[in-house]
Design an enzyme around this catalytic site. Structure first.
Site, PDB file in Angstrom:
ATOM      1  N   GLU A 361       0.835  -1.194   0.000  1.00 26.03           N
ATOM      2  CA  GLU A 361       0.000   0.000   0.000  1.00 26.03           C
ATOM      3  C   GLU A 361       0.875   1.251   0.000  1.00 26.03           C
ATOM      4  OE1 GLU A 361      -3.866  -1.408   2.624  1.00 26.03           O
ATOM      5  OE2 GLU A 361      -2.063  -0.768   3.702  1.00 26.03           O
ATOM      6  N   CYS A 362       0.632   2.157  -0.907  1.00 25.43           N
ATOM      7  CA  CYS A 362       1.201   3.510  -0.927  1.00 25.43           C
ATOM      8  C   CYS A 362       2.728   3.482  -0.824  1.00 25.43           C
ATOM      9  CB  CYS A 362       0.576   4.351   0.178  1.00 25.43           C
ATOM     10  SG  CYS A 362       0.744   6.129  -0.114  1.00 25.43           S
ATOM     11  N   GLY A 363       3.294   3.763   0.346  1.00 30.48           N
ATOM     12  CA  GLY A 363       4.748   3.734   0.477  1.00 30.48           C
ATOM     13  C   GLY A 363       5.329   2.391   0.109  1.00 30.48           C
ATOM     14  N   PHE A 365       4.107   0.393  -2.133  1.00 37.08           N
ATOM     15  CA  PHE A 365       4.118   0.373  -3.595  1.00 37.08           C
ATOM     16  C   PHE A 365       5.355   1.075  -4.137  1.00 37.08           C
ATOM     17  CE2 PHE A 365       3.034   3.670  -6.857  1.00 37.08           C
ATOM     18  CZ  PHE A 365       3.394   2.912  -7.971  1.00 37.08           C
ATOM     19  N   ALA A 470      -0.844  -0.692  -4.669  1.00 37.93           N
ATOM     20  CA  ALA A 470      -1.784   0.399  -4.920  1.00 37.93           C
ATOM     21  C   ALA A 470      -1.497   1.551  -3.970  1.00 37.93           C
ATOM     22  CB  ALA A 470      -3.228  -0.080  -4.732  1.00 37.93           C
TER      23      ALA A 470
END
Length: 500
Positions: A361-363, A365, A470
């Protein structure tokens, strides 16, 4: 006050208080942290909660109270489920007082009706609200604001107000007299104007505890806040208001739901056969670079049968044998050089290539991308996905996400709709013409993600084999198939790896 330990299926402890303000920057965080630390210093078991999707404020609340904060978000859960989660957390920690910090302004929600606002959450929990009122360059107008809040939502328990940014004793006296003359809302304290903000700031609000190495300094800050609150707020009256409440009715145990069987749980045979196998080991990276995890996400994985192992990308300690990997969010841009030199990146890419499930997730990714760029410098990352991320000075995605799953994948049923959130300063750049074209598993009807598709919808969710990445963060209780499916996938990989 006696200890509260009712059955979570019948009622939650009665002692609870919600700290809010008229807007962001209204002083609710300072007041919340000061109250949490001050009550904890008195020996009271304080359970902190943070309203909405927030990792950083929740981490500070956890440090202030000495116990893990939980998030309560009306966007993710119904009022009944919010009450059940509240009861579960209170019973688990044997807490005597629930302290809930709101977000933004008290009535600020997703629309003109204030859906998902702090006020809506307070009503769902039948929780009294203590309003932090910024009184900068204001006297009698403060009474008009308090009266307006009282009249705007008569169903809300507006229990009291704490004056903030008070300039002098005379200023405080006028404010108190005006509010007493025009409202029936008690003033429970008056915090003086401080020469400087005691809370460190950064581009995402409060400076992080882990990524900025603030733990020793953070303790000093919290002690100072507790001293200020103890001196200027009537703690006994606040506690009396929080305590004089009926038990909160709870319809069912939070985790007692058939939905937790998941959509892929039968992949390894019957539940009994799955339980007879060794628990799959899922590692989660929690270090200075990546540390954004909801405790409920980790609990969901454990309840689905996983053994969780905490890992770091920033040290050379060897990793154990893994059957899955979970990469949360954080601030990888602050540690790009160290991450780029980490030997774990190559191993992670090799494990992903061998079929191990990886969820990012986010970081997380950003670590799976080919490179991370910041301030004109480009740092190679794991290269699992042939995209690059670039850190920007302004947010590139901010707020709640509503995403349709448009591609088959091992984590979410195709056609389902996910509710999540995003807050990222980086953007995703695809390979130049002639490179691999990326397929996105999520079409965002709300949110930005990794860019826009031809129809103007946001797109997110890169997929390669059993690897998912994502910008969207999920809250596991709102996506009940995620944890069982992730664990089933890890169990399948373990069978492939070991021949069990």
């Amino acid at each position: 006050m006696p200890a509260c330990s009712p059955s979570p299926a019948t009622g939650a402890p009665s002692a609870r208080i919600c700290i809010s303000a008229l807007s962001g920057g209204g002083g609710k965080t300072l007041l919340s942290l000061g109250l949490a630390r001050a009550f904890s210093r008195q020996g009271l078991a304080v359970q902190p909660f943070k309203k909405g999707p927030d990792y950083i404020d929740a981490a500070w609340l956890s440090l202030a109270a000495g116990r893990q904060a939980s998030n309560l978000d009306p966007y993710f859960l119904s009022p009944a489920r919010l009450r059940a989660l509240f009861a579960h957390v209170m019973a688990r920690g044997r807490a005597r007082l629930a302290l809930l910090e709101g977000n933004r302004g008290l009535f600020d929600g997703m629309d003109v009706h204030g859906s998902c606002a702090t006020a809506e959450l307070a009503r769902s929990l039948d929780c009294p609200v203590l309003l932090s009122l910024d009184c900068t360059k204001m006297t009698r107008t403060a009474a008009a604001l308090v009266a307006g809040v009282r009249q705007f939502d008569p169903g809300l328990r507006l229990a009291g107000v704490v004056l903030n940014q008070v300039a002098s004793a005379r200023h405080e006296q006028i404010l108190r007299e005006a509010i007493a003359a025009y409202t029936d809302v008690p003033v429970l304290g008056a915090l003086p104007r401080l020469r400087e903000n005691p809370l460190p700031e950064r581009h995402m609000g409060l400076a992080s505890l882990c990524g900025d190495d603030l733990s020793p300094r953070a303790q000093e800050i919290l002690e100072r806040l507790a001293d200020v609150v103890r001196e200027h707020v009537d703690l006994e009256r606040v506690l009396a208001i929080a305590t004089d409440l009926p038990a909160l009715p709870v319809e069912a145990d939070f985790w007692d739901e058939a939905a937790w069987s998941g959509s892929a749980g039968a992949a390894d045979g019957s539940a009994a056969q799955a339980e007879a196998l060794p628990a799959p080991r899922i590692g989660y990276v929690r270090d200075r670079a990546l540390w954004f995890y909801y405790e409920e996400n980790l609990e969901a994985l454990r309840r689905a049968g996983a053994e969780l192992v905490r890992l770091s990308l920033l040290d050379g300690a060897p990793w154990p044998e893994l059957d899955g990997l979970y990469l949360g969010g954080g601030f990888p841009e602050d540690w790009a050089q160290e991450l780029s030199a980490s030997p774990h990146l190559a191993r992670m890419a090799a494990l992903a290539g061998a079929g191990m499930p990886v969820y990012a997730e986010c970081g997380g990714f950003m670590v799976l991308a080919a490179a991370l760029e910041r301030d004109g410098k480009r740092w190679p990352m794991s290269g699992i996905f042939p995209v690059e991320t670039r850190f920007c000075r302004k947010p590139q995605g901010l707020g709640y996400v509503r995403a349709e799953v448009v591609l088959p994948n091992p984590y979410f049923p195709q056609g389902s709709v996910l509710r999540g959130h995003e807050f990222h300063y980086s953007l995703c750049r695809e390979p130049a013409a002639g490179g691999d074209r990326m397929a996105y598993a999520l079409r965002l009807h709300k949110g930005t993600g990794m860019g826009r598709d031809a129809d103007g919808c946001g797109r997110d969710g890169l997929l390669r084999g059993r690897v998912w990445a994502a910008y969207c963060h999920i809250f596991a209780p709102a996506v009940p198939a995620w944890a069982p499916d992730f664990v089933a996938l890890a169990r399948r990989y373990r069978q492939e790896r070991t021949g069990e």
